[in-house]
Structure formats: C-alpha cells, structure tokens
Design a protein around this motif. Structure first.
Motif, PDB file in Angstrom:
ATOM      1  N   GLN A 593      32.939 -52.891 -63.957  1.00 37.74           N
ATOM      2  CA  GLN A 593      32.912 -52.699 -65.508  1.00 37.74           C
ATOM      3  C   GLN A 593      34.561 -51.894 -65.850  1.00 37.74           C
ATOM      4  OE1 GLN A 593      30.236 -51.329 -63.399  1.00 37.74           O
ATOM      5  NE2 GLN A 593      29.171 -53.262 -64.112  1.00 37.74           N
ATOM      6  N   ILE A 594      35.000 -52.252 -67.145  1.00 40.21           N
ATOM      7  CA  ILE A 594      36.121 -51.589 -67.766  1.00 40.21           C
ATOM      8  C   ILE A 594      35.319 -50.484 -68.597  1.00 40.21           C
ATOM      9  CG2 ILE A 594      38.129 -51.902 -68.994  1.00 40.21           C
ATOM     10  CD1 ILE A 594      38.542 -54.486 -67.728  1.00 40.21           C
ATOM     11  N   ILE A 595      35.520 -49.335 -68.286  1.00 39.36           N
ATOM     12  CA  ILE A 595      34.980 -48.257 -69.252  1.00 39.36           C
ATOM     13  C   ILE A 595      36.378 -47.517 -69.921  1.00 39.36           C
ATOM     14  CG2 ILE A 595      33.331 -46.422 -69.365  1.00 39.36           C
ATOM     15  CD1 ILE A 595      31.964 -47.384 -67.108  1.00 39.36           C
ATOM     16  N   ASP A 596      36.262 -47.521 -71.352  1.00 41.03           N
ATOM     17  CA  ASP A 596      37.029 -46.649 -72.084  1.00 41.03           C
ATOM     18  C   ASP A 596      36.456 -45.489 -72.870  1.00 41.03           C
ATOM     19  OD1 ASP A 596      39.721 -47.766 -71.345  1.00 41.03           O
ATOM     20  OD2 ASP A 596      38.911 -49.614 -72.342  1.00 41.03           O
ATOM     21  N   SER A 597      36.937 -44.324 -72.537  1.00 38.64           N
ATOM     22  CA  SER A 597      36.493 -43.272 -73.563  1.00 38.64           C
ATOM     23  C   SER A 597      36.914 -43.354 -74.990  1.00 38.64           C
ATOM     24  CB  SER A 597      36.721 -42.037 -72.833  1.00 38.64           C
ATOM     25  OG  SER A 597      38.347 -41.986 -72.502  1.00 38.64           O
ATOM     26  N   ARG A 598      36.174 -42.998 -75.984  1.00 36.97           N
ATOM     27  CA  ARG A 598      36.462 -42.902 -77.213  1.00 36.97           C
ATOM     28  C   ARG A 598      36.758 -41.649 -77.850  1.00 36.97           C
ATOM     29  NH1 ARG A 598      33.623 -47.524 -80.207  1.00 36.97           N
ATOM     30  NH2 ARG A 598      33.025 -45.726 -81.607  1.00 36.97           N
ATOM     31  N   ASP A 599      37.283 -41.478 -78.961  1.00 31.80           N
ATOM     32  CA  ASP A 599      37.755 -40.127 -79.613  1.00 31.80           C
ATOM     33  C   ASP A 599      36.438 -39.521 -80.004  1.00 31.80           C
ATOM     34  OD1 ASP A 599      40.440 -40.532 -79.207  1.00 31.80           O
ATOM     35  OD2 ASP A 599      40.849 -41.293 -81.160  1.00 31.80           O
ATOM     36  N   ASP A 604      33.433 -47.386 -74.661  1.00 28.33           N
ATOM     37  CA  ASP A 604      33.161 -48.871 -74.605  1.00 28.33           C
ATOM     38  C   ASP A 604      33.367 -49.386 -73.406  1.00 28.33           C
ATOM     39  OD1 ASP A 604      33.574 -48.977 -77.557  1.00 28.33           O
ATOM     40  OD2 ASP A 604      35.580 -48.768 -77.422  1.00 28.33           O
ATOM     41  N   VAL A 605      32.107 -50.025 -73.013  1.00 30.64           N
ATOM     42  CA  VAL A 605      32.177 -50.781 -71.773  1.00 30.64           C
ATOM     43  C   VAL A 605      32.324 -52.257 -71.951  1.00 30.64           C
ATOM     44  CG1 VAL A 605      30.610 -50.843 -69.646  1.00 30.64           C
ATOM     45  CG2 VAL A 605      30.508 -49.034 -71.250  1.00 30.64           C
ATOM     46  N   ALA A 606      32.916 -52.765 -71.068  1.00 26.61           N
ATOM     47  CA  ALA A 606      33.361 -54.221 -70.681  1.00 26.61           C
ATOM     48  C   ALA A 606      32.791 -54.526 -69.637  1.00 26.61           C
ATOM     49  CB  ALA A 606      34.552 -54.634 -71.131  1.00 26.61           C
ATOM     50  N   HIS A 607      31.933 -55.323 -69.449  1.00 28.41           N
ATOM     51  CA  HIS A 607      31.308 -55.926 -67.788  1.00 28.41           C
ATOM     52  C   HIS A 607      31.490 -57.169 -67.609  1.00 28.41           C
ATOM     53  CE1 HIS A 607      27.605 -55.238 -65.023  1.00 28.41           C
ATOM     54  NE2 HIS A 607      28.467 -55.998 -64.417  1.00 28.41           N
ATOM     55  N   ARG A 608      32.282 -57.438 -66.585  1.00 25.98           N
ATOM     56  CA  ARG A 608      32.717 -58.387 -66.183  1.00 25.98           C
ATOM     57  C   ARG A 608      32.073 -59.171 -64.985  1.00 25.98           C
ATOM     58  NH1 ARG A 608      39.097 -58.149 -67.558  1.00 25.98           N
ATOM     59  NH2 ARG A 608      39.029 -57.887 -69.682  1.00 25.98           N
ATOM     60  N   VAL A 659      36.827 -49.690 -63.620  1.00 27.95           N
ATOM     61  CA  VAL A 659      38.079 -49.375 -63.968  1.00 27.95           C
ATOM     62  C   VAL A 659      37.758 -48.497 -65.279  1.00 27.95           C
ATOM     63  CG1 VAL A 659      40.146 -50.227 -65.082  1.00 27.95           C
ATOM     64  CG2 VAL A 659      38.946 -51.522 -63.570  1.00 27.95           C
ATOM     65  N   PHE A 660      38.033 -47.078 -65.333  1.00 31.17           N
ATOM     66  CA  PHE A 660      37.761 -46.125 -66.273  1.00 31.17           C
ATOM     67  C   PHE A 660      39.118 -45.445 -66.799  1.00 31.17           C
ATOM     68  CE2 PHE A 660      36.725 -41.844 -67.543  1.00 31.17           C
ATOM     69  CZ  PHE A 660      35.673 -41.972 -68.519  1.00 31.17           C
ATOM     70  N   ASP A 661      39.056 -45.563 -68.103  1.00 27.65           N
ATOM     71  CA  ASP A 661      40.246 -45.291 -68.536  1.00 27.65           C
ATOM     72  C   ASP A 661      41.651 -45.768 -68.034  1.00 27.65           C
ATOM     73  OD1 ASP A 661      39.582 -44.242 -70.891  1.00 27.65           O
ATOM     74  OD2 ASP A 661      39.690 -42.043 -70.201  1.00 27.65           O
ATOM     75  N   GLY A 662      41.410 -47.176 -67.508  1.00 28.75           N
ATOM     76  CA  GLY A 662      42.585 -47.656 -66.928  1.00 28.75           C
ATOM     77  C   GLY A 662      43.028 -47.571 -65.399  1.00 28.75           C
ATOM     78  N   GLN A 663      41.939 -46.710 -64.892  1.00 28.38           N
ATOM     79  CA  GLN A 663      42.422 -46.386 -63.494  1.00 28.38           C
ATOM     80  C   GLN A 663      40.934 -46.851 -62.735  1.00 28.38           C
ATOM     81  OE1 GLN A 663      43.039 -42.401 -62.420  1.00 28.38           O
ATOM     82  NE2 GLN A 663      42.995 -42.806 -60.358  1.00 28.38           N
ATOM     83  N   TRP A 809      52.008 -46.990 -70.603  1.00 23.18           N
ATOM     84  CA  TRP A 809      51.455 -46.327 -69.275  1.00 23.18           C
ATOM     85  C   TRP A 809      50.073 -46.017 -69.573  1.00 23.18           C
ATOM     86  CZ3 TRP A 809      48.665 -41.198 -69.952  1.00 23.18           C
ATOM     87  CH2 TRP A 809      48.766 -40.818 -71.275  1.00 23.18           C
ATOM     88  N   HIS A 810      49.423 -46.047 -70.706  1.00 17.29           N
ATOM     89  CA  HIS A 810      47.707 -45.870 -70.973  1.00 17.29           C
ATOM     90  C   HIS A 810      47.206 -47.298 -71.070  1.00 17.29           C
ATOM     91  CE1 HIS A 810      49.667 -45.553 -74.749  1.00 17.29           C
ATOM     92  NE2 HIS A 810      48.622 -45.731 -75.141  1.00 17.29           N
ATOM     93  N   SER A 811      47.725 -48.306 -71.124  1.00 19.08           N
ATOM     94  CA  SER A 811      46.908 -49.448 -71.448  1.00 19.08           C
ATOM     95  C   SER A 811      46.291 -49.949 -69.978  1.00 19.08           C
ATOM     96  CB  SER A 811      48.176 -50.565 -71.815  1.00 19.08           C
ATOM     97  OG  SER A 811      47.515 -51.839 -71.804  1.00 19.08           O
ATOM     98  N   PRO A 812      45.047 -50.395 -70.564  1.00 18.67           N
ATOM     99  CA  PRO A 812      44.095 -50.722 -69.277  1.00 18.67           C
ATOM    100  C   PRO A 812      44.606 -52.022 -68.672  1.00 18.67           C
ATOM    101  CG  PRO A 812      42.591 -49.935 -70.929  1.00 18.67           C
ATOM    102  CD  PRO A 812      44.289 -50.210 -71.412  1.00 18.67           C
TER     103      PRO A 812
END
Length: 831
Positions: A593-599, A604-608, A659-663, A809-812
């Motif tokens: 999963q690619i998980i990005d925290s929102r303001d 937002d979760v993208a499951h691949r 992959v959480f917030d790019g890491q 620097w912060h782009s997943p």
C-alpha cells in the motif's frame, strides 16, 4: 518437485520453489478416499470434519448438479446441501479438496477459509505446484522455420481451452527447445490449430510474437514478403517492421483481459471491479465462455476494446529479447508469465542523467570500484521490465540465458531448509551486518531456515561459500575491478568452479560484473550495485532487500522497493531472472500500500498488487468494502480515517510493506508507531497548526516519526527540525553546503522541478503551505513564487553551486525520499 508432510495440526505442501501451503485441521491419514479428476502433483487422503485454508480464493463445483459456487466479500458463508463437491483453492500451492456431504464454508475477516462438515468425512486433498519446470524438450533446426515449429509446440502448455487459461495456475511450462544444424536431428512433429500466425521468416517477428502464440495455442507459418496476420474465423492483420511488436503486445493485452472478464462472469468466476467494463461492450460472456479460442478471438476483434482500455490495468511484465538463437532459447522459461515481448533498444546515458559522485567520503569505503557503462532503454508501459540482451540498461532486471537454465536446476532439487549466509568483510559495516543477522535469525524457525554469519573471510573461504549450496548469500563489503575484497586479496566470481548460491546480494560498490559472473557460473539472480554507493544508503537497501526477500517478494520487486529509500536508487539493479523468489509469499498476489496523510487528518491509500507473472490473476484489498476483487496489476484507491487505518493495520497475521508518506515501512512497524503517536499526552490532530507541540518532541520521537516528516515539517520551522536531527545525519550536515548541492542531490529534481534559492536568514523561511502548493502544481508545470522567486538550477558548467534546496524531497514517486535527504534538505538553510 512437490513434497507433502503431515504436521501436528494439519498437512503442509512445499514445492521446489519453496512455495508452501498448510491446511489446518484435526485430520486422520487414510490410505484411500474420493477420487480427484484434476492434474495434481501429490494426493493425500484423510478423515476430517473441519479444515482451514490460509486463503480466500475458493471455487466450489457440485459434481452431482454441475452448479458452481464462489465466495466473495469478508465473512461470507456458504451452506451447501448433501452432494459431492470439489473445491479449488488458489494459493502458493494450488489445492483441491474432494468431499461428499453437507458443507458450511466460511470466509473469515482475515482471509482464511474454513470448510466444515457436521461429521467426520473422508476427504482427498490434491496439490499442484505453480512452480514452472519444463516437462518436455523439443529439437528444431537453427532456422526461422525451426523456431516457428517450436512456437507451434509451445501452444500445448495449457490445462484448458476455455477462458480459464487466463488464470496463471492453468498455464503450464512450455517444452524447452534445443537448436541444431542438422535437419535429421530435429524432432518431427505437427499440431493443428484453428488459429495460425503467418509472418516473414525473420527472428524479430517470431520472437516478439511468442507470448501471443503461446496463449492462443496458434500454429506458426513463415512466408517471405507476407503481411503479418492471424488467420482464423476472422483474419487480423498487423503492421510490418517496428510496429509489429506494438500491435502484437496490444493484441495480447486485449485477448487476455477480455478472457479474464469473460472468465470472471462465467461459472467459475470472481466478481471483479473491472467487470463493469463489459457493460460497454457487445459481449455475451455465457456464450463466449463455452466458445473456442478462435470464436472468442473473432468476437473480441468486433468489440470496441479502446473504449474500456483505460479501465483495465497496465500489463504486468515486458521482456526485451535479443533476436538471436542464444537468447530465444530462453523463451519457454517465461512464456507462462505472458510477458509482452519487445526488441531491446537503448541509448547511452546522457551527461545530465548520470549522478555526480560528490560525497566520496561517505561511499562504501575508499577502494577503487567498478563503474558500469549504463544505457537508457526504450521501455513499454508495463509494471516490470526484463532485459535479455548484451547491453546493461537502467530500470530493468538484466537477465541472462544461464539464469533460466540454473533456475530449472534448482527447481529439481528436493525440498530442503532454506540456507542463508551473511558474509561481512568490513567491520565498519557492522550496522548492516547487525540488521541482517537480526532479521534472518528472527524468522529462521518460522521459515525453516538455516542462517550462518561469517566475518573477515579469506579468498578461499569466500570461494567455498559460493560453491557450497546456499539459497541466499548476502555479501557486505567492497568490490574492486579484480573482484570482491577479502582479507588476503580479491576473489573474482569468474574464478569459481561453480556458483551454488541460488540468489545473492552483493552490497559492495560496483559489483555488477561479479553478479553477472555468478549467474553465468550457476546462480539464478541477485542484487548488485552499478557504481559507488553511500554507506548509509547501502545499509538501508541491504536491510530492506533482505526483509522483502524473506517475505516472498521476487528479487526485482524487492530491489525496486528497497532502493526507493535512497538518493541514488538507480545504482542498484538485479542481475539474472528478476521474477525469481527465494520463497513464496502467503498470497500469490502479495502487494503493498502507498499511504499518504492528508491535511484534514484522513489518509489516501493506493493498494497495488502486481506480482511478476500474475497476468490474469485476481486479488482483493481488505479495504474493498463491497467484497469485489480486482485484476492483478490494477491499483485500487481509498480514502480512510485514522481509526479505519488502525483497523486495517491490525488485520491479518502476516507482515507486508507499506510506503507511508514516501518512506518504506512495514505493517507491524507502522501500527506500533501510529499507536505510540496517538498515545502522546500532548497529541494534536494533524489539522492543528501547533508548532509548539512539534518543538517539544524529543529527538527520539522526531526520528521515530521520521516516516511522517512531511506531515510534521509542514507545521514547524526547519530550524526546529534541524535541531532534532538524528545523530548519524549530523555528520552529513557538517559538510559544506557546496559539497551537498552538487548534482548528486539536485539532479533528480532537474528533470521535473525548479529549485528555489534561499534568500535572507533562516528565520525568514519556514516550510509551510507554499511548499505544499508547489507540490500540487508541479505536475502542471506551474511554480509557486512564494516566499521567494523560483529559478532554474545552475548549469553543470557553473561548477559548485551555492545554497539551494531540493523540491522533490517529499514526493512518493522519487526514490530519494529518504530520511537522509529530508535532513539534508534542512542543512541547506543552515548555511
């Protein structure tokens, strides 16, 4: 080869590729039971009342009524009347269950399936390995006509002629091929088919058409000067020349995807999200499910496939094969994976594409390393790319014909405990060595794995390590042009009598040539470096690679995920068969999963799920509330709350990468971190602008939450960030800004971004909404002009540049979004 053994709580089946499935239950072995009319490798009989399968992909066939049942959604229950049933349970090892009686089948929330009968019943369990191994061999002349005969023979590698052949488990390994010069030595065989491919007698046409021919079960005929075409109920013409491979690749994607949809709508199907696309096509799934391949192909040609192509996933794997007999002889080893086939085309890397080697003091030692001459390949839109040619491009796994022959040799071995050895030839690399030892030892018992650790070995000792049978050799040290560095000199892989290391990771600068020689001498695949690498980066990649590998990820997927954590990620690549895995994951479609925290505090979760070789398979995300599955290769997106995220992380009994917030992190680690974060006494909502909270965090807390740096840094000044920098990073921060601002750090941003200069004092600049706005607008090419004017970076000819910061620097999507880069980001403002 597949072995079956009784355990204290069930029966376990393990194939030669270390893929394992365990059926749990109170079973009593029997000498006989119900018959099973399916092709299997091993069969066992037992008396049982309840069985549990560690997967949720189940199809139930009623043998008396010819009805078919399937499970969908979480906690779904099927109550079936008295009858004779056959269950097909997909998993690492395909399993069949034959039982007579009344059944209750329950799919549990974590994915396992329980099959229960009111009383003890005689059951038969059959196991079939997904691990492809050649069962036949054919001999043809070393001519285009000979290759055409071989391709015709490949079409027999299916267990069914229905759309179910789109399932990976029903595609068998084609026969291997040997080319000879004498006509008399060639096999005499012929096979009729409703579909025939007619192409000019050139290896380029035959090579790129191999996957489509295999899937269709088509015959192949060569004819000089002919326009390439498929002849059947409806003729399909293709472009000649370079356009041919593109047309063939799209034809393969179309027929497999439509077969997958027809299969999913058919009697043995699964309700997949992509089934909605059939509403836009004039297709009768019931009729086509029973039709021949020629009829289906004809019907597919009359549909508006372009209208739904965006609703279907990108292709899983592309292979780029040099059209020479040495290379095309490897086709049978990967055709069951259905790769799109292309000719290899590549150009030398341009100067702007080569990362500068400016931080020499932080490279893995001061030894003279080997820098490979890399090329930039012309790649398709597939998820993964394999390169079977002489050149050495980036962004692919560079395979060799020997890799496939070696893999077949390992699959023929009896099932034995997995053997892993870690060799540490530089005591300064103790951090990676400690991480690796802890990782392998922690899972040794669970995985039936033998682990050994060696330090400061000699040439003779390292030679014995590679020549002794091991499943993985993890080398940590240095590499020079003459070979891997030992305490008494160097050892070149070409000096080995044989390499019995099935897989390897040579975490040493410029080890690519040694990796190539290891594969030539007997190995299947491994990770290598193509240039010098940072010491901290090598530790990160080495640890993550090993963890991914022992969780069942193929070598190419493991190196791709691991290297995204470091600045110079493209300095790592795979040599050999990148689809090879050290052991099989619990789920054949293991993804991440690619998980990005929102303001606003949500995520937002993208499951691949795009396992190599899984074209046509299906998978289901635990976040899919309607219980529907998806075709492999697709990405499902969700918006969830923090409570829902914690519930998702708590599901299942296995670990997987996220992959959480790019890491890159892991389910268990992320769950623990988020739990600790939420338990902080002075916790504030992510939407709360409270710099004091962040300033009061301890250095340990800052580093612990480094994975969510973007979320934190957007609400506090970079001065407070720099004050809490992790100790190992402070050494980097002490370097002059000019040293840090050269191409190695700024180059990844140059292709897509502009780089802002720093104006004024530190207190005049803080990272806030302006940077977030810049991120959002970056894709459209609009740069934000606040708080300072955005300018293009200095040219390379300008020499060393002044203070500047990275804008990616912060782009997943950037491989450089790692903790090191984030702290270096702050260091520019320090100067």
């Amino acid at each position: 080869m597949l072995s079956v053994e009784w355990t204290a709580n069930g029966v376990r089946a393990t194939d030669a590729a270390e893929r394992e499935t365990t059926i749990f239950g109170d079973m009593t072995p029997l000498s006989e039971g119900p018959t099973l009319d399916r092709p299997v490798d091993q069969v066992v009989h037992a008396s049982a009342g309840r069985l549990r399968f560690p997967t949720g992909s189940v199809v139930v066939d009623s043998l008396d009524t010819e009805k078919t049942y399937r499970l969908c959604g979480d906690a779904t229950v099927l109550s079936l009347p008295e009858c004779a049933y056959r269950l097909s349970v997909d998993g690492p090892v395909l399993t069949y269950l034959r039982v007579n009686g009344t059944l209750t089948i329950t799919r549990q929330a974590h994915g396992a399936v329980e099959v229960e009968s009111p009383t003890q019943r005689q059951v038969t369990l059959g196991f079939h390995s997904h691990a492809g191994s050649p069962r036949e061999q054919i001999t043809v002349t070393r001519t285009p006509e000979g290759l055409a005969k071989a391709l015709t023979a490949f079409g027999d590698g299916h267990q069914t002629r229905s759309p179910d052949r789109s399932l990976p488990s029903l595609r068998e390994h084609p026969p291997t091929v040997t080319f000879v010069d004498e006509q008399s030595a060639a096999n005499q065989f012929s096979r009729e088919s409703e579909i025939e491919l007619v192409v000019p007698p050139e290896l380029s046409y035959l090579t790129t058409a191999a996957s489509l021919v295999y899937y269709l079960g088509a015959a192949v005929r060569t004819q000089p000067g002919v326009t390439p075409r498929l002849e059947g109920h409806t003729d399909v013409e293709f472009a000649s020349g370079p356009g041919f491979e593109t047309c063939i690749a799209e034809q393969l994607r179309q027929v497999v995807h439509l077969d997958s949809l027809v299969r999913s709508a058919g009697p043995h199907g699964t309700d997949v999200v992509e089934l909605d696309a059939l509403n836009h096509l004039d297709i009768d799934p019931d009729r086509l499910y029973a039709a021949s391949m020629a009829d289906r192909l004809s019907s597919y040609q009359q549909t508006d496939y372009e209208a739904i192509t965006d609703q279907l996933p990108p292709w899983n794997l592309s292979m780029y094969v040099q059209p020479e007999y040495e290379y095309v002889a490897s086709l049978p080893y990967f055709l069951a994976d259905l790769p799109q086939l292309h000719l290899p085309r590549a150009e030398p890397l341009q100067g702007k594409e080569r990362l500068s080697r400016s931080l020499e003091d932080f490279y893995r030692g001061t030894h003279e390393s080997v820098a490979a001459e890399l090329q930039h390949p012309d790649l398709s839109s597939a998820h993964w790319h394999g390169w079977l040619a002489q050149t050495l491009p980036i962004d692919v796994f560079r395979s060799l014909p020997a890799a496939y022959r070696n893999r077949a040799r390992y699959l023929e071995r009896s099932s034995e405990p997995i053997s892993v050895v870690c060799v540490v030839n530089d005591k300064r690399m103790s951090k990676e060595a400690g991480n690796a030892s802890e990782l392998y030892r922690s899972r040794a018992e669970e995985l039936n794995m033998r682990y050994s650790h060696r330090e400061n070995v000699s040439r003779a000792q390292l030679k014995r390590v590679f020549e002794k049978t091991h499943d993985l050799v993890h080398f940590i040290g240095h590499c020079e042009p003459s070979g891997l560095v030992c305490r008494d000199g160097t050892l070149a892989a070409s000096e080995l009598d044989v390499s019995n290391a099935q897989s390897f990771f040579l975490n040493a600068c410029g080890s690519v040539r040694e990796g190539i020689d290891l594969v030539r001498n007997g190995s299947v695949a491994g990770g290598v470096t193509v240039n010098s690498v940072l010491d901290e980066s090598a530790t990160t990649v080495g640890t993550d690679f090993g963890r991914l590998l022992i969780h069942g990820f193929e070598i190419e997927r493991a190196i791709t995920l691991a290297r995204r954590q470091v600045m110079a990620g493209k300095d790592y690549m795979v040599i050999g068969d990148g689809t090879h895995s050290l052991m099989q994951a619990r789920d054949l479609t293991t993804g991440y999963q690619i998980i990005d925290s929102r303001d606003d505090g949500r995520y937002d979760v993208a499951h691949r799920a795009c396992m190599l070789g899984s074209s046509g398979a299906t998978w289901q995300s635990q976040l899919q509330s309607d219980g529907r599955s998806s075709l492999c290769g697709s990405t499902q997106t969700f918006e969830i709350s923090e409570t829902e995220l914690m519930a998702f992380l708590s599901k299942g009994d296995g670990d997987h990468p996220i992959v959480f917030d790019g890491q890159l992190t892991w389910r268990s680690d992320l769950s623990e971190r988020l739990t600790e974060w939420s338990e902080e006494s002075n916790y504030r909502s992510p939407a709360t602008e409270n710099a004091d909270y962040h300033k009061n965090l301890s250095p340990r807390r800052w580093w612990l939450d480094g994975f969510s740096f973007r979320r934190v840094a957007s609400r506090t000044s970079l001065q407070s960030v720099r004050a809490r920098a992790h100790a190992p990073v402070r050494a980097v921060l002490r370097l002059p800004a000019a040293e840090l601002a050269v191409d190695r750090l700024t180059q990844p941003a140059r292709e897509h971004n502009r780089i802002p200069p720093v104006r004024g004092s530190q207190s005049e600049y803080s990272h806030g909404s302006a940077s977030r706005k810049f991120t959002r607008e970056r894709a459209s090419g609009v740069a934000d002009h606040s708080p300072a004017q955005w300018v293009s970076p200095p040219s390379e000819s300008a020499g060393r540049v002044g203070p500047c910061i990275r804008s990616d620097w912060h782009s997943p999507r950037q491989s450089s979004s790692d903790g090191l880069t984030r702290w270096v980001y702050a260091s520019f403002l320090k100067q």
